[in-house]
Design a protein around this motif. Structure first.
Motif, PDB file in Angstrom:
ATOM      1  N   MET A   1       0.849  -1.197   0.000  1.00 27.47           N
ATOM      2  CA  MET A   1       0.000   0.000   0.000  1.00 27.47           C
ATOM      3  C   MET A   1       0.879   1.239   0.000  1.00 27.47           C
ATOM      4  N   LYS A   2       0.675   2.090  -0.952  1.00 28.32           N
ATOM      5  CA  LYS A   2       1.513   3.271  -1.083  1.00 28.32           C
ATOM      6  C   LYS A   2       0.761   4.522  -0.646  1.00 28.32           C
ATOM      7  N   LYS A   3       1.520   5.417  -0.030  1.00 23.03           N
ATOM      8  CA  LYS A   3       0.889   6.614   0.525  1.00 23.03           C
ATOM      9  C   LYS A   3       0.181   7.434  -0.531  1.00 23.03           C
ATOM     10  N   GLN A   4       0.761   7.510  -1.736  1.00 28.11           N
ATOM     11  CA  GLN A   4       0.159   8.367  -2.756  1.00 28.11           C
ATOM     12  C   GLN A   4      -1.216   7.865  -3.215  1.00 28.11           C
ATOM     13  N   LEU A   5      -1.540   6.620  -2.848  1.00 22.60           N
ATOM     14  CA  LEU A   5      -2.837   6.093  -3.237  1.00 22.60           C
ATOM     15  C   LEU A   5      -3.966   6.658  -2.389  1.00 22.60           C
ATOM     16  N   PHE A   6      -3.617   7.227  -1.230  1.00 14.69           N
ATOM     17  CA  PHE A   6      -4.626   7.851  -0.388  1.00 14.69           C
ATOM     18  C   PHE A   6      -4.868   9.276  -0.884  1.00 14.69           C
ATOM     19  N   ASN A   7      -5.683   9.415  -1.901  1.00  9.75           N
ATOM     20  CA  ASN A   7      -5.931  10.741  -2.458  1.00  9.75           C
ATOM     21  C   ASN A   7      -7.339  10.819  -3.017  1.00  9.75           C
ATOM     22  N   TYR A   8      -7.671  11.978  -3.551  1.00 11.24           N
ATOM     23  CA  TYR A   8      -9.018  12.180  -4.068  1.00 11.24           C
ATOM     24  C   TYR A   8      -9.316  11.321  -5.285  1.00 11.24           C
ATOM     25  N   GLU A   9      -8.294  10.997  -6.067  1.00 13.26           N
ATOM     26  CA  GLU A   9      -8.505  10.163  -7.243  1.00 13.26           C
ATOM     27  C   GLU A   9      -8.997   8.779  -6.828  1.00 13.26           C
ATOM     28  N   THR A  10      -8.386   8.242  -5.772  1.00 10.93           N
ATOM     29  CA  THR A  10      -8.803   6.939  -5.258  1.00 10.93           C
ATOM     30  C   THR A  10     -10.227   7.011  -4.731  1.00 10.93           C
ATOM     31  N   LEU A  11     -10.522   8.053  -3.974  1.00  6.95           N
ATOM     32  CA  LEU A  11     -11.855   8.231  -3.415  1.00  6.95           C
ATOM     33  C   LEU A  11     -12.891   8.347  -4.532  1.00  6.95           C
ATOM     34  N   LEU A  12     -12.544   9.047  -5.604  1.00  6.84           N
ATOM     35  CA  LEU A  12     -13.453   9.227  -6.732  1.00  6.84           C
ATOM     36  C   LEU A  12     -13.745   7.894  -7.417  1.00  6.84           C
ATOM     37  N   LYS A  13     -12.715   7.074  -7.582  1.00  7.37           N
ATOM     38  CA  LYS A  13     -12.890   5.764  -8.216  1.00  7.37           C
ATOM     39  C   LYS A  13     -13.846   4.895  -7.415  1.00  7.37           C
ATOM     40  N   ILE A  14     -13.654   4.897  -6.103  1.00  7.76           N
ATOM     41  CA  ILE A  14     -14.467   4.053  -5.241  1.00  7.76           C
ATOM     42  C   ILE A  14     -15.912   4.538  -5.173  1.00  7.76           C
ATOM     43  N   THR A  15     -16.098   5.843  -4.979  1.00  9.60           N
ATOM     44  CA  THR A  15     -17.458   6.381  -4.882  1.00  9.60           C
ATOM     45  C   THR A  15     -18.195   6.262  -6.215  1.00  9.60           C
ATOM     46  N   ASN A  16     -17.473   6.370  -7.301  1.00  9.81           N
ATOM     47  CA  ASN A  16     -18.089   6.229  -8.623  1.00  9.81           C
ATOM     48  C   ASN A  16     -18.607   4.812  -8.817  1.00  9.81           C
ATOM     49  N   ALA A  17     -17.827   3.839  -8.363  1.00  9.18           N
ATOM     50  CA  ALA A  17     -18.248   2.437  -8.476  1.00  9.18           C
ATOM     51  C   ALA A  17     -19.462   2.160  -7.607  1.00  9.18           C
ATOM     52  N   ILE A  18     -19.441   2.667  -6.379  1.00  4.98           N
ATOM     53  CA  ILE A  18     -20.536   2.423  -5.447  1.00  4.98           C
ATOM     54  C   ILE A  18     -21.827   3.107  -5.912  1.00  4.98           C
ATOM     55  N   SER A  19     -21.686   4.319  -6.472  1.00  3.31           N
ATOM     56  CA  SER A  19     -22.865   5.099  -6.843  1.00  3.31           C
ATOM     57  C   SER A  19     -23.684   4.461  -7.961  1.00  3.31           C
ATOM     58  N   HIS A  20     -23.076   3.537  -8.701  1.00  2.00           N
ATOM     59  CA  HIS A  20     -23.788   2.899  -9.803  1.00  2.00           C
ATOM     60  C   HIS A  20     -24.607   1.691  -9.356  1.00  2.00           C
ATOM     61  N   SER A  21     -24.533   1.362  -8.078  1.00  5.78           N
ATOM     62  CA  SER A  21     -25.261   0.205  -7.576  1.00  5.78           C
ATOM     63  C   SER A  21     -26.457   0.637  -6.748  1.00  5.78           C
ATOM     64  N   LYS A  22     -27.569  -0.068  -6.922  1.00  8.05           N
ATOM     65  CA  LYS A  22     -28.793   0.251  -6.188  1.00  8.05           C
ATOM     66  C   LYS A  22     -29.263  -0.918  -5.327  1.00  8.05           C
ATOM     67  N   ASP A  23     -28.448  -1.969  -5.258  1.00 11.49           N
ATOM     68  CA  ASP A  23     -28.798  -3.137  -4.461  1.00 11.49           C
ATOM     69  C   ASP A  23     -27.812  -3.278  -3.318  1.00 11.49           C
ATOM     70  N   PRO A  24     -28.277  -3.490  -2.070  1.00  6.27           N
ATOM     71  CA  PRO A  24     -27.376  -3.571  -0.910  1.00  6.27           C
ATOM     72  C   PRO A  24     -26.264  -4.597  -1.070  1.00  6.27           C
ATOM     73  N   GLU A  25     -26.603  -5.790  -1.579  1.00  8.91           N
ATOM     74  CA  GLU A  25     -25.599  -6.828  -1.762  1.00  8.91           C
ATOM     75  C   GLU A  25     -24.538  -6.405  -2.773  1.00  8.91           C
ATOM     76  N   GLU A  26     -24.996  -5.755  -3.837  1.00 13.94           N
ATOM     77  CA  GLU A  26     -24.060  -5.308  -4.869  1.00 13.94           C
ATOM     78  C   GLU A  26     -23.177  -4.180  -4.339  1.00 13.94           C
TER      79      GLU A  26
END
Length: 202
Positions: A1-26
């Protein structure tokens, strides 16, 4: 795990993936996979609290073996219980920390360090998000804040997905109730509603 990965780009990738799901399991599946991949860690697991047993049950996990995931029941009170009460808890050496319920299993799995943060939905703690590393890692306050932010987003996503599912189920029930094939006649007769003890003639 690298320190530079803790940034807004990482957060954007994760939130973008989550926002496309409408099912709790997904939502939980996408969350653990996105976090594990984005942060380049060994694994990520999302636990939800079973209120009847006070145990942490695996909702989704990515990067860890089935053997480790099914190692045994996790007590919400004993298994890094502080992370559910006081916030993020980082453990540098999982093989030598009394808060770890299964240190031998963690060692066999190749886990060196981990961090556990609470997952909150609607102001209520519903579980824990844990990130595992293969190499010893000293988590900084910045790291912990970042991971907690992801856990908060996950909690909101789960809450919204559950709410949406509830709405959909309610709509389906209402559709069934309004189905003409299931409705009784709405036409009223002159005698409808008259108590049986009362003579109709009067």
């Amino acid at each position: 795990m690298k320190k530079q990965l803790f940034n807004y780009e990482t957060l954007l990738k994760i939130t973008n993936a989550i926002s496309h799901s409408k099912d709790p399991e997904e939502v939980v599946l996408i969350t653990v996979e996105s976090i594990k991949t984005a942060l380049n860690v060994k694994g990520c697991t999302l636990f939800l609290i079973n209120r009847q047993t006070d145990e942490l049950e695996v909702a989704a996990s990515f990067g860890l073996s089935e053997e480790y995931i099914n190692k045994g029941p996790l007590s919400a009170l004993k298994s890094i219980g502080d992370s559910l009460k006081e916030g993020p808890v980082a453990i540098f050496d999982v093989a030598d920390d009394p808060r770890i319920q299964y240190p031998e299993a963690a060692k066999k799995e190749g886990i060196a360090s981990l961090v556990s943060v609470p997952v909150v939905s609607g102001g209520r703690i519903i579980g824990a998000l844990r990130i595992y590393t293969a190499e010893p890692w000293e988590f900084t306050l910045e790291n912990l804040n970042f991971i907690q932010a992801m856990a908060n987003i996950t909690g909101m996503a789960i809450g919204m997905a559950r709410h949406l599912r509830g709405m959909k189920e309610s709509i389906e029930v209402l559709k069934t109730l309004r189905d003409p094939r299931t409705l009784k006649s709405k036409r009223r007769t002159p005698f409808e509603g008259v108590p049986r003890s009362v003579s109709v003639a009067h």
